[in-house]
Design a protein around this motif. Structure first.
Motif, PDB file in Angstrom:
ATOM      1  N   HIS A 307      52.819  48.781  43.317  1.00  0.00           N
ATOM      2  CA  HIS A 307      52.343  50.102  42.874  1.00  0.00           C
ATOM      3  C   HIS A 307      50.955  50.442  43.410  1.00  0.00           C
ATOM      4  N   ARG A 308      50.234  49.437  43.929  1.00  0.00           N
ATOM      5  CA  ARG A 308      48.917  49.738  44.504  1.00  0.00           C
ATOM      6  C   ARG A 308      48.930  49.757  46.028  1.00  0.00           C
ATOM      7  N   GLN A 309      50.114  49.687  46.626  1.00  0.00           N
ATOM      8  CA  GLN A 309      50.206  49.789  48.080  1.00  0.00           C
ATOM      9  C   GLN A 309      49.911  51.234  48.490  1.00  0.00           C
ATOM     10  N   PRO A 310      49.173  51.398  49.573  1.00  0.00           N
ATOM     11  CA  PRO A 310      48.842  52.761  50.006  1.00  0.00           C
ATOM     12  C   PRO A 310      50.076  53.656  50.153  1.00  0.00           C
ATOM     13  N   VAL A 311      51.189  53.085  50.597  1.00  0.00           N
ATOM     14  CA  VAL A 311      52.383  53.905  50.818  1.00  0.00           C
ATOM     15  C   VAL A 311      52.947  54.446  49.494  1.00  0.00           C
ATOM     16  N   MET A 312      52.543  53.852  48.368  1.00  0.00           N
ATOM     17  CA  MET A 312      53.074  54.266  47.063  1.00  0.00           C
ATOM     18  C   MET A 312      52.148  55.247  46.345  1.00  0.00           C
ATOM     19  N   LYS A 313      51.098  55.671  47.025  1.00  0.00           N
ATOM     20  CA  LYS A 313      50.068  56.506  46.381  1.00  0.00           C
ATOM     21  C   LYS A 313      50.651  57.744  45.690  1.00  0.00           C
ATOM     22  N   ALA A 314      51.636  58.367  46.340  1.00  0.00           N
ATOM     23  CA  ALA A 314      52.181  59.604  45.773  1.00  0.00           C
ATOM     24  C   ALA A 314      52.860  59.328  44.427  1.00  0.00           C
ATOM     25  N   MET A 315      53.479  58.149  44.292  1.00  0.00           N
ATOM     26  CA  MET A 315      54.188  57.828  43.044  1.00  0.00           C
ATOM     27  C   MET A 315      53.280  57.282  41.970  1.00  0.00           C
ATOM     28  N   PHE A 316      52.235  56.577  42.403  1.00  0.00           N
ATOM     29  CA  PHE A 316      51.301  55.961  41.441  1.00  0.00           C
ATOM     30  C   PHE A 316      49.884  56.421  41.766  1.00  0.00           C
ATOM     31  N   PRO A 317      49.577  57.701  41.516  1.00  0.00           N
ATOM     32  CA  PRO A 317      48.229  58.176  41.856  1.00  0.00           C
ATOM     33  C   PRO A 317      47.171  57.456  41.016  1.00  0.00           C
ATOM     34  N   SER A 318      46.016  57.293  41.602  1.00  0.00           N
ATOM     35  CA  SER A 318      44.931  56.617  40.883  1.00  0.00           C
ATOM     36  C   SER A 318      44.554  57.442  39.671  1.00  0.00           C
ATOM     37  N   PRO A 319      44.240  56.784  38.551  1.00  0.00           N
ATOM     38  CA  PRO A 319      43.906  57.535  37.340  1.00  0.00           C
ATOM     39  C   PRO A 319      42.623  58.337  37.485  1.00  0.00           C
ATOM     40  N   SER A 320      41.677  57.788  38.199  1.00  0.00           N
ATOM     41  CA  SER A 320      40.452  58.560  38.439  1.00  0.00           C
ATOM     42  C   SER A 320      40.203  58.526  39.942  1.00  0.00           C
ATOM     43  N   ALA A 321      39.634  59.577  40.454  1.00  0.00           N
ATOM     44  CA  ALA A 321      39.474  59.674  41.911  1.00  0.00           C
ATOM     45  C   ALA A 321      38.798  58.424  42.455  1.00  0.00           C
ATOM     46  N   GLY A 322      39.385  57.849  43.461  1.00  0.00           N
ATOM     47  CA  GLY A 322      38.792  56.674  44.102  1.00  0.00           C
ATOM     48  C   GLY A 322      39.058  55.378  43.369  1.00  0.00           C
ATOM     49  N   GLY A 323      39.628  55.446  42.168  1.00  0.00           N
ATOM     50  CA  GLY A 323      39.872  54.208  41.410  1.00  0.00           C
ATOM     51  C   GLY A 323      41.294  53.721  41.588  1.00  0.00           C
ATOM     52  N   GLU A 324      41.561  52.484  41.185  1.00  0.00           N
ATOM     53  CA  GLU A 324      42.914  51.951  41.248  1.00  0.00           C
ATOM     54  C   GLU A 324      43.328  51.544  39.846  1.00  0.00           C
ATOM     55  N   ASP A 325      44.570  51.848  39.494  1.00  0.00           N
ATOM     56  CA  ASP A 325      45.022  51.512  38.147  1.00  0.00           C
ATOM     57  C   ASP A 325      45.556  50.083  38.122  1.00  0.00           C
ATOM     58  N   ARG A 326      44.789  49.180  37.542  1.00  0.00           N
ATOM     59  CA  ARG A 326      45.203  47.781  37.466  1.00  0.00           C
ATOM     60  C   ARG A 326      45.759  47.431  36.090  1.00  0.00           C
ATOM     61  N   SER A 327      45.994  48.455  35.274  1.00  0.00           N
ATOM     62  CA  SER A 327      46.450  48.162  33.916  1.00  0.00           C
ATOM     63  C   SER A 327      47.967  48.332  33.755  1.00  0.00           C
TER      64      SER A 327
END
Ligand SMILES: Cc1ncc(COP(=O)(O)O)c(C=O)c1O
Length: 381
Positions: A307-327
């Motif tokens: 879910h944190r792969q760049p290709v999956m960005k559209a499906m799992f957008p970061s919760p805050s700009a520039g951040g990654e959702d690790r939860s």
């Protein structure tokens, strides 16, 4: 791999030379023979050779009629190909978390079922068969179908059945480093359904049954005859190689038991064929650097969850700009940050394994307080 190739000579060269002489490079005799032998080995009705494990997964989904609007449940900690196959047919991957060993959690699968769910795709990650009783029960209740990603589980047995025999179909990869590896890319779909086998035979070969008549999507996903010839030489050795991996896994467990690392638990008979031997460590990166400096190569499977792969960005957008959702998937995240794959292959000498274990011990305990005398040391005069 070189050691294995050497040990299999002259059979490997003979098999390759026979294909060269026959010249049946595309869908030749060895492909059909290997398909039969591998289907029998897995205990399934049929097998269809493909050019890769990814293609086998994709064609399994196509044969099940999966496409846009359909959901396929799989796990967040897997090689990208699992999800790549789902995306390739235009379906939606629905990810769930794994347990501490990297295995899909059935309760999470059950919770992820929606009216759009069509397939559950468990991954027998690292060579460990998922709880297929639980997965199949969930699938039955929901009226959906199971396709196994068995790309890392050649020959693993659970409750008397081999990986690949639990779902409607399953995909195997023969990437060179797999427990059963070709000399290049190769794969196989195995199935209990003659309908699925027929459809995949057509799909892999330009959508044709008769030459130049194309009744289905024209793809080229055929298994090369040369690879099939090599795999036929190797298949009879697979159980012996897997048993050796299990022996080496036990040896690792014995040597590392008292150290502050997480170890894969001993599996019920045959369930785990240790495609990878994955430990966990709080200071994984420091341990890895330390081992690397001593010439011990290790791996991480996988450093970035799907879910944190760049290709999956559209499906799992970061919760805050520039951040990654690790939860989202805490266990998958934990493994990505703490897992370490130790050297594991059947030809690994026990002394080398002991050197790896000693190096891990030194990392945690420091140099031995009374090192044994080296040759020539401590002698009078
Ligand atoms: C879990 C898993 N799924 C799918 C694949 C795809 O197989 P291939 O590399 O043959 O396309 C692999 C192989 O690396 C894998 O490990």
């Amino acid at each position: 791999m070189a050691a294995q190739t050497q040990a299999l000579q002259p059979a490997i060269s003979n098999a390759i030379n026979t294909v060269l002489q026959r010249g049946d490079f595309i869908l030749g005799a060895d492909v059909a023979n290997f398909e039969r032998e591998f289907a029998d080995y897995c205990g399934v009705r049929d097998a269809v050779g493909t050019d890769s494990g990814l293609s086998a997964l994709e064609l399994a989904l196509r044969a099940a009629g999966i496409g846009p609007g359909d959901e396929v449940i799989t796990q967040a900690n897997t090689f990208i190909a699992t999800v790549g196959a789902i995306l390739a047919v235009g379906a939606t991957p629905v990810l769930v978390d794994c347990d501490a060993n990297g295995v899909i959690v059935p309760e999470q699968v059950a919770a992820a079922i929606t009216p759009r769910t069509k397939i559950i795709m468990p991954v027998h990650l690292f060579g460990w068969i998922c709880d297929m009783d639980a997965i199949n029960a969930i699938a039955k209740k929901a009226g959906v179908v199971v396709i196994e990603d068995a790309c890392q589980a050649h020959g693993a047995v659970w409750k008397g059945r081999r990986a690949g025999s639990f779902g409607i179909s399953a995909a195997f990869s023969f990437y060179p480093a797999k427990n059963l590896g070709a000399y290049g890319d190769a794969g196989m779909l195995v199935t209990q359904s003659s309908e699925v086998a027929d459809r995949v035979r057509t799909l892999r070969n330009y959508g044709s049954r008769a030459k130049y008549e194309h009744i289905d999507l024209p793809l080229n996903r055929r298994l090369d005859t040369l690879q099939a010839a090599v795999l036929r030489v190797k298949l009879p050795h697979l159980d012996t190689w897997n048993a050796r991996r299990q022996f080496l896994a036990d040896a690792y467990r014995e040597h590392l038991a008292d150290l502050p690392v997480g170890l894969p638990p001993p599996a019920e008979s045959g369930r785990h064929i240790y495609h990878l031997f994955v430990i966990t460590a709080e200071d994984r990166d420091a341990l890895r650097t330390d081992l690397n400096e001593q010439g011990i190569e290790t791996g991480i499977h996988y450093p970035i969850p799907v879910h944190r792969q760049p290709v999956m960005k559209a499906m799992f957008p970061s919760p805050s700009a520039g951040g990654e959702d690790r939860s989202l998937f805490p266990q998958a995240e934990h493994l990505a940050a703490h897992s370490l794959s130790l050297p594991m292959y059947p030809e690994l000498p026990l002394e080398h394994l002991e050197r790896v274990a000693d190096a891990i011990r030194r990392h945690y305990e420091g140099p031995h307080p009374n090192p044994p005398p080296r040759a020539g040391e401590g002698k009078a005069g």
